[in-house]
Design an enzyme around this catalytic site. Structure first.
Site, PDB file in Angstrom:
ATOM      1  N   GLY A 148      27.063 -44.777  19.155  1.00 53.82           N
ATOM      2  CA  GLY A 148      26.376 -43.522  18.848  1.00 53.82           C
ATOM      3  C   GLY A 148      25.644 -42.874  20.019  1.00 53.82           C
ATOM      4  CB  SER A 149      25.665 -43.278  23.716  1.00 52.45           C
ATOM      5  OG  SER A 149      26.982 -42.968  24.109  1.00 52.45           O
ATOM      6  CG  ASN A 150      29.323 -39.158  23.267  1.00 50.87           C
ATOM      7  OD1 ASN A 150      29.221 -38.304  24.155  1.00 50.87           O
ATOM      8  ND2 ASN A 150      30.024 -40.276  23.430  1.00 50.87           N
ATOM      9  CG  MET A 184      36.329 -46.519  16.397  1.00 51.24           C
ATOM     10  SD  MET A 184      37.066 -45.890  17.919  1.00 51.24           S
ATOM     11  CE  MET A 184      38.246 -47.186  18.248  1.00 51.24           C
ATOM     12  CB  ILE A 190      43.877 -40.928  12.132  1.00 53.44           C
ATOM     13  CG1 ILE A 190      44.207 -41.839  13.312  1.00 53.44           C
ATOM     14  CG2 ILE A 190      44.639 -39.602  12.134  1.00 53.44           C
ATOM     15  CD1 ILE A 190      45.483 -41.632  14.002  1.00 53.44           C
ATOM     16  CG  HIS A 203      40.511 -39.349  24.481  1.00 52.59           C
ATOM     17  ND1 HIS A 203      40.782 -40.317  23.534  1.00 52.59           N
ATOM     18  CD2 HIS A 203      41.263 -39.662  25.568  1.00 52.59           C
ATOM     19  CE1 HIS A 203      41.671 -41.165  24.028  1.00 52.59           C
ATOM     20  NE2 HIS A 203      41.973 -40.786  25.256  1.00 52.59           N
ATOM     21  CG  ASP A 254      43.262 -39.004  21.273  1.00 53.75           C
ATOM     22  OD1 ASP A 254      42.300 -38.641  20.581  1.00 53.75           O
ATOM     23  OD2 ASP A 254      43.488 -40.193  21.545  1.00 53.75           O
ATOM     24  CD  GLU A 267      32.707 -40.255  26.477  1.00 54.43           C
ATOM     25  OE1 GLU A 267      33.878 -40.643  26.426  1.00 54.43           O
ATOM     26  OE2 GLU A 267      31.807 -40.745  25.785  1.00 54.43           O
TER      27      GLU A 267
HETATM   28  C1  GRF Z   1      33.252 -42.539  23.672  1.00 55.64           C
HETATM   29  O1  GRF Z   1      33.592 -43.136  24.887  1.00 55.64           O
HETATM   30  C2  GRF Z   1      34.295 -41.553  23.236  1.00 55.64           C
HETATM   31  O2  GRF Z   1      34.994 -40.996  24.293  1.00 55.64           O
HETATM   32  C3  GRF Z   1      35.223 -42.379  22.389  1.00 55.64           C
HETATM   33  O3  GRF Z   1      34.393 -43.313  21.755  1.00 55.64           O
HETATM   34  C4  GRF Z   1      33.235 -43.550  22.554  1.00 55.64           C
HETATM   35  C5  GRF Z   1      32.033 -43.405  21.663  1.00 55.64           C
HETATM   36  O4  GRF Z   1      30.857 -43.810  22.292  1.00 55.64           O
HETATM   37  N1  GRF Z   1      35.976 -41.526  21.503  1.00 55.64           N
HETATM   38  P1  GRF Z   1      29.453 -43.635  21.577  1.00 55.64           P
HETATM   39  O5  GRF Z   1      29.552 -44.322  20.216  1.00 55.64           O
HETATM   40  O6  GRF Z   1      29.167 -42.176  21.447  1.00 55.64           O
HETATM   41  O7  GRF Z   1      28.461 -44.330  22.472  1.00 55.64           O
END
Ligand code: GRF
Length: 187
Positions: free
Chosen positions: A14-16, A88, A90, A107, A143, A172
Site C-alpha cells: 500500500g505504499s502507492n 493482484m 485481473i 506497473h 497491462d 512510482e
Molecule cells: C507496485 O510496484 C506496482 O507497480 C505494482 O504493485 C506494486 C504495489 O506496491 N503493480 P505498493 O503496494 O503500492 O507498495
C-alpha cells in the site's frame, strides 16, 4: 474544484495508496480517496484505511459474487474513478465496462516491455539499460491499455532485484500523482 471520488484497489503493502492519500490532501489535487477495496485481509496497506479514516471494503475475489459486491459498493460511495495500486487480480470485463476509461493502473516496468509479474528479474535477465514504471488505462488485456505517463532510470552494474524495486517504487510515487494530474488537466 470538485474532486473526483476515487477508489483505490490494493492487495499488499500500500505504499502507492499512502502516497496518493497524502497528495489528495492538497486542495488542488483532482481526486479524493473515498474508498479502499482490498482482496487480501492480511495486506499491510489496510492500516491506511483506519489511519486516514477512509472506508475499507474487503472482498474475497475467490467468491463468484465478488464483482457484484465491488460494483454495488462503488455505486454506494458514488465512485467515479479507480486507481489500481498493487491489486493482484485481473479486473473483470463487467467492472471495466462500467468504468470505461476511468480505471488506471501502475506497473513496475516501461510498458509495453515486461507485462505481468516478476518484472525486476526479467529486466535483469534481459540486461536492460533502463527501466522504470508506467501508469496506463486498464482495458481487458493485461497491462496493455493506453499509456498515460512513464518515468525511467538507467541501470547500473551493481543493480539487483532489491535496488530495482527501491528505485522503481520511488519513481512510482512521483509518476502516479503526475499521471492523475495530467488526466484531469486534459478532461
Ligand atoms: C507496485 O510496484 C506496482 O507497480 C505494482 O504493485 C506494486 C504495489 O506496491 N503493480 P505498493 O503496494 O503500492 O507498495
Amino acid at each position: 474544484m470538485v474532486k473526483k471520488k476515487t477508489c483505490v484497489f490494493i492487495s499488499g503493502k500500500g505504499s502507492n495508496l499512502k502516497n496518493l492519500i497524502s497528495y489528495s490532501r492538497d486542495k488542488s489535487f483532482p481526486i479524493k480517496i473515498s474508498l479502499i477495496i482490498c482482496n487480501n485481509n492480511k495486506a499491510e496497506g489496510i492500516k491506511y484505511a483506519k489511519r486516514y479514516n477512509i472506508p475499507l471494503i474487503l472482498v474475497n475475489t475467490e467468491n463468484k459474487n465478488s464483482d457484484n459486491k465491488i460494483l454495488s459498493q462503488l455505486k454506494n460511495y458514488k465512485i467515479s474513478f479507480i486507481c489500481l495500486a498493487g491489486y493482484m487480480k485481473i479486473i473483470s470485463n463487467k467492472i471495466i465496462k462500467e468504468f470505461r476509461n476511468r480505471i488506471i493502473n501502475i506497473h513496475p516496468s516501461l510498458l509495453p516491455k515486461f507485462k505481468g509479474l516478476n518484472t525486476f528479474s526479467r529486466v535483469l535477465k534481459n540486461k536492460e539499460i533502463k527501466s522504470g514504471c508506467t501508469v496506463h488505462y486498464v482495458n481487458n488485456k493485461l497491462d496493455a491499455g493506453h499509456i498515460i505517463y512513464n518515468k525511467k532510470f538507467f541501470l547500473i552494474p551493481s543493480d539487483n532485484e532489491t535496488t530495482l524495486k527501491y528505485k522503481t517504487q520511488n519513481l512510482e510515487h512521483k509518476a502516479f500523482p503526475q499521471a492523475i494530474i495530467s488526466i484531469f488537466r486534459n478532461r
